[in-house]
Write a protein that holds these residues in place. Sequence first.
Motif, mmCIF file in Angstrom:
data_model
loop_
_atom_site.group_PDB
_atom_site.id
_atom_site.type_symbol
_atom_site.label_atom_id
_atom_site.label_comp_id
_atom_site.label_asym_id
_atom_site.label_seq_id
_atom_site.Cartn_x
_atom_site.Cartn_y
_atom_site.Cartn_z
ATOM 1 N N TYR A 49 20.730 78.030 55.301
ATOM 2 C CA TYR A 49 21.473 77.270 55.573
ATOM 3 C C TYR A 49 23.063 77.343 54.377
ATOM 4 O O TYR A 49 22.711 77.752 53.395
ATOM 5 N N SER A 51 27.359 75.592 54.001
ATOM 6 C CA SER A 51 27.973 75.101 54.759
ATOM 7 C C SER A 51 29.846 75.436 53.691
ATOM 8 O O SER A 51 29.177 75.814 52.767
ATOM 9 N N HIS A 52 30.728 75.117 55.221
ATOM 10 C CA HIS A 52 32.024 75.784 54.181
ATOM 11 C C HIS A 52 32.974 74.253 54.048
ATOM 12 O O HIS A 52 32.982 73.874 55.716
ATOM 13 N N ALA A 53 33.777 74.297 53.152
ATOM 14 C CA ALA A 53 34.529 72.664 53.145
ATOM 15 C C ALA A 53 35.600 73.363 53.442
ATOM 16 O O ALA A 53 35.678 74.134 52.353
ATOM 17 N N SER A 150 32.150 76.389 49.409
ATOM 18 C CA SER A 150 31.099 76.753 50.088
ATOM 19 C C SER A 150 29.971 76.976 49.137
ATOM 20 O O SER A 150 29.636 77.257 48.535
ATOM 21 N N TRP A 159 19.765 73.184 51.113
ATOM 22 C CA TRP A 159 21.026 73.196 50.933
ATOM 23 C C TRP A 159 21.104 70.920 51.556
ATOM 24 O O TRP A 159 22.808 71.425 50.862
ATOM 25 N N ARG A 160 21.066 70.244 51.861
ATOM 26 C CA ARG A 160 20.543 69.098 52.240
ATOM 27 C C ARG A 160 20.988 68.328 51.110
ATOM 28 O O ARG A 160 21.771 67.748 50.258
ATOM 29 N N LEU A 163 24.442 69.067 49.437
ATOM 30 C CA LEU A 163 25.346 68.512 49.671
ATOM 31 C C LEU A 163 25.066 66.727 49.089
ATOM 32 O O LEU A 163 27.025 66.310 49.356
ATOM 33 N N ARG A 181 34.275 70.299 57.861
ATOM 34 C CA ARG A 181 32.915 71.087 56.703
ATOM 35 C C ARG A 181 32.763 71.430 58.075
ATOM 36 O O ARG A 181 31.927 71.511 59.360
ATOM 37 N N GLN A 182 32.385 72.523 58.350
ATOM 38 C CA GLN A 182 31.609 73.413 59.449
ATOM 39 C C GLN A 182 30.600 74.234 58.406
ATOM 40 O O GLN A 182 30.684 74.803 57.289
ATOM 41 N N ASP A 183 29.555 73.272 59.231
ATOM 42 C CA ASP A 183 27.827 73.878 58.757
ATOM 43 C C ASP A 183 27.295 75.357 59.588
ATOM 44 O O ASP A 183 28.002 75.558 60.902
ATOM 45 N N TYR A 361 27.174 79.987 62.686
ATOM 46 C CA TYR A 361 26.898 78.728 63.379
ATOM 47 C C TYR A 361 27.169 78.594 64.872
ATOM 48 O O TYR A 361 27.103 79.833 65.391
#
Length: 463
Positions: A49, A51-53, A150, A159-160, A163, A181-183, A361
């Motif tokens: 799991y 994200s890339h920001a 990332s 993951w949460r 974040l 933001r790409q989850d 994704y």
Amino acid sequence: MAALRKGGPGIPPPPKGPLRGLFRRLVPPTLDLDDIQALILRPRPAPYYGSHAFVEITDPAGGREAVRKLLTRVTSAADWREPRPAWTAAALTYPGLEALEVPRSSLESFPRAFREGMAARADRLRDHGPNDPSRWQSPFGTGRVHLMVSVYADSEEAWRRELTGYEEQLSMLTGLRVLLRQDFGAQPDSRNAFGFKDGFTQPVVEGSGVEGWPGDGRAIRPGEFILGYPSEGGHVLDSPAPDSLGRNGTYLVFRKYHSHVDAFNRYLHRGADTEEGRELLAAKLVGRWRSGAPLELAPDHDDPELGADDSRNNDFRYSGDALGLRTPVGSHIRRMNPRDTQLKVLSDVNIRRIIRRSTTYGEPLGDSLRDDGRPRGLDFIAISARAIDTVEFLQSEWINSGNFIGRGTEKDPLLGVQDDNAYFTVPGTPPRRISGIETFNTLDGGEYFFMPSLTALKWLGDL
Ligand code: HEM
């Protein structure tokens, strides 16, 4: 995580824990693991799991403060052989280094391709037609992507939690703007958009503290992947100045692909009448069955047990299959790593290796022949000290051309930008040329990044 064979004679038991299947045994590391970013060495967990920001630095002082804060969260590779719930990676584009007001003498010490950026290199990358930078999703290619952060995690909770930590920190910082933001992740069985398990073959980095499985090939000199160490040629590759900025850093190429699974499925129907035939064609395009079992070892039927066995699923070569009767010479994995294939154009495959940390994704489309309009695809990530050169080479010579394997204008079936008359050849007697192949993955954008060491992040924050 994959099941493990018990180990043959002379092979000590693998390390315990969820990473156990990924390497044969631990050996003493010789690299500065506590200064190198974790993402370079730490494999993607399963399931995964994250994200890339993509972040813009709007004010140099605020940006430097953010880098100092980030330093407390970026994970080192010190414990990379042990399981960990989550880790963070950070990398900067050339405009990002400028935005932090890195001195000119340092900026000029970076290689030209990195300074120019991916969009400006579209000709070399053959990013034309549907992949042309003019069609990219904002903010890619605009010069506003400065920083990529990332987070990778092995559970949704971890993951949460990460974040939430970032969001709290971000709300207190000025001088930064999150542009996108790409989850990613959370796909059933960690399969990519086309239903394939991926991430199998990774080069073994000498000095990183592990030995690979048979078939992983010999360990590659660390300077191919991390700046400041001897490369395959014996010398240390040029690295940005000063040493505290360059050493233990590396380059990262990010390419966001939009996968057209409906087109892939239609092509399978065009090439085969039965479900079995379509699965075989899918495997021929990639070089592995969807389970990960390599065609070279399982030429006629899928073998999910083989696919799941890290001690066997990479233990193959192509020299006994010169004509590509098992693994087509034009299949994706044989192009991307020809191993011992006799190439028509001489090339050292060991300096073309990349560490892949790509992430999927979007939700699966399954076997539908119609698109549902929802985005899905792959955030392709290649890491190495030569990542930019290598990806430019792969794009122009091994993806969008077939000359190196005597296949003329035929392109990589997964990545090539295909024209109207494009086809894929399944070798055999007689060979089958299946026309109607489309561009199954189009590029939504990408950037070239420098991934600094932890020392370098401190240097950047303190500028
Ligand atoms: C949407 C885009 C892509 C898809 C769906 C895809 C899919 C796959 C799959 C299914 C495999 C086999 C399993 C594995 O080892 O991971 C693979 C392997 C590989 N891919 Fe890709 N790939 C994509 C993009 C790329 C790109 C852009 C590159 C390089 C520029 C690349 C380079 C490689 C390499 C080096 C391997 C390992 C080959 C080997 O060592 O045997 N892939 N890919």
